[in-house]
Design an enzyme around this catalytic site. Structure first.
Site, PDB file in Angstrom:
ATOM      1  N   CYS A 256     -23.726  -0.251   3.242  1.00  0.00           N
ATOM      2  CA  CYS A 256     -22.953   0.696   3.155  1.00  0.00           C
ATOM      3  C   CYS A 256     -23.890   1.945   3.270  1.00  0.00           C
ATOM      4  O   CYS A 256     -24.608   2.318   2.464  1.00  0.00           O
ATOM      5  CB  CYS A 256     -22.214   0.810   2.082  1.00  0.00           C
ATOM      6  SG  CYS A 256     -21.228   2.390   1.832  1.00  0.00           S
TER       7      CYS A 256
ATOM      8  N   ASP B 214       0.970  -1.016  -0.048  1.00  0.00           N
ATOM      9  CA  ASP B 214      -0.075  -0.002   0.054  1.00  0.00           C
ATOM     10  C   ASP B 214       0.840   1.262  -0.085  1.00  0.00           C
ATOM     11  O   ASP B 214       0.459   2.108   0.752  1.00  0.00           O
ATOM     12  CB  ASP B 214      -0.822  -0.154   1.298  1.00  0.00           C
ATOM     13  CG  ASP B 214      -2.136   1.094   1.132  1.00  0.00           C
ATOM     14  OD1 ASP B 214      -2.378   1.379   0.025  1.00  0.00           O
ATOM     15  OD2 ASP B 214      -2.570   1.403   2.260  1.00  0.00           O
TER      16      ASP B 214
END
Length: 308
Positions: free
Chosen positions: A196, A131
Site C-alpha cells: 500500500c 453497499d
C-alpha cells in the site's frame, strides 16, 4: 425435511438461478463485536470525511432495526474479476468500475430474488442491500461462511479470492444458518500492507479511509488532494486494486460471466492523452452507466491532474 430446511434449499437455488456466485445464510441478530470495533474506528476518526459512516449506528449493528421482524440474513457474492485489463501505461481504474455500476445491476437481481421467494415460499418481507445502506456486509458474509476478512479489510474466499461484490437480503423468514467462517488464512503474509503506497492498511484489519487512494479519488469531494499524497498514487485515477492485486489468494480469481460488467471499450483502450482530452459531454455519454460518474467529470479531471 423440515419447512426451514426446504425454504433454505429454495433460497440457495434461487441465488444460483440469478447468477450469484456464492450464497450463505446467518441468523439476524445484533453484531456485538462489530459494535465495539466500529465505535473504535469512528472515535479515532479513521473514516475521514465519510460522515455517513457515523449515521444510523444502531442499524449498522442490528439488522432487526433495518427490517422489523428480521430472522435471516442472506449473503450473496458476485464475481467482477475481468478477463481483459487496461493498458498499463494509462491512468488506472479499479476493476470493479470497468463495466456498469454494480449498484444498479445487483439491486435489480435482489428485487428478482425477493419476488421469486414470494412466489416459491409465500409472503416474504425483506430488503436488499448492496453497499447502499448501513449494513456491515463483510461481517455478515463471514458469519454466513463465505470467507474471512483479510488484513486488507476485504472479504477473501478460499476458492476464488476477493474480487467480489457483496449483497444482502434481510428477510423475516427463518432459514438454516450456515457455519461461520472462523479461520483466518492470511497467516503471516503482509503483502497488502507492504504494497500500500499510502500506508492506509493498519494492524487488526483496519483501513484508515482518510489515507486510502480510493477515498481520495472517489469519496473526497474537495477539489484539492493533499500535497503530502503527491507521487503516492501509483498512477491510480479511480479507485485502487493494489492490495488485491498482490494478494496470493487472488491467483485463484477467474473471469466473471456477468454481461453488464463487460468493460467499457474506452476504459481498456484510452491512453493518458485520451483521458486528458476527454470532454464533459463525452464523459456523460460514455460513462452514463459507469461507477466513474460517482466522481463526476470534475473529480476525474482533478485526479488526472494530480497524477501529472
Amino acid at each position: 425435511m423440515t419447512l426451514i430446511e426446504k425454504n433454505t434449499l429454495i433460497v440457495k437455488s434461487v441465488a444460483h438461478e440469478l447468477g450469484f456466485d456464492y450464497c450463505g445464510i446467518s441468523k439476524a441478530e445484533k453484531l456485538k463485536e462489530d459494535e465495539v470495533r466500529l465505535a473504535n474506528f469512528l472515535n479515532k476518526g479513521y473514516n475521514g470525511s465519510l460522515g455517513y459512516l457515523e449515521n444510523h449506528f444502531d442499524k449498522r449493528v442490528d439488522p432487526t432495526k433495518l427490517v422489523p421482524g428480521a430472522k435471516s440474513v442472506i449473503s450473496l457474492l458476485t464475481n467482477y474479476y475481468p478477463e481483459q485489463k487496461q493498458r498499463t501505461d494509462a491512468p488506472q481504474v479499479a476493476k470493479y468500475a470497468y463495466g456498469q455500476d454494480y449498484h444498479d445491476v445487483i439491486w435489480n437481481k435482489l428485487k428478482k430474488f425477493l419476488q421469486a421467494l414470494n412466489e416459491k415460499i409465500g409472503e416474504v418481507n425483506g430488503r436488499g442491500f448492496t453497499d447502499s445502506a448501513p449494513v456491515l456486509e463483510k461481517s455478515w458474509a463471514e458469519r454466513a461462511g463465505l470467507g474471512w476478512v483479510g488484513k486488507n479489510g476485504l472479504l477473501i474466499t478460499k476458492q476464488s479470492g476477493s474480487f467480489f461484490f457483496i449483497a444482502e437480503l434481510i428477510t423475516d423468514i427463518e432459514l438454516k444458518p450456515d457455519n461461520p467462517f472462523v479461520k483466518d488464512y492470511c497467516g503471516t503474509c503482509t503483502r497488502c500492507i507492504d504494497a500500500c503506497p499510502t500506508e492506509a492498511i493498519l494492524p487488526d484489519k483496519v483501513i484508515e479511509a482518510r489515507k486510502c487512494i480510493s477515498y481520495f479519488t472517489i469519496e473526497l469531494k474537495d477539489m484539492l488532494i493533499p500535497d503530502e499524497m503527491k507521487g503516492k498514487f501509483d498512477n491510480r485515477m479511480f479507485g485502487c486494486d493494489i492490495c488485491q492485486d498482490v494478494c496470493p489468494w487472488n491467483r485463484f480469481s477467474t473471469p466473471h460471466h456477468t454481461g453488464e460488467f463487460t468493460p467499457i471499450n474506452e476504459i481498456l483502450e484510452y491512453s493518458k492523452k485520451d483521458w486528458d482530452e476527454l470532454t464533459e459531454e463525452s464523459f456523460k455519454v460514455i460513462f452514463k452507466k459507469s461507477p466513474l460518474k460517482r466522481a463526476k467529470y470534475q473529480g476525474i479531471k482533478r485526479n488526472l491532474k494530480f497524477l501529472d
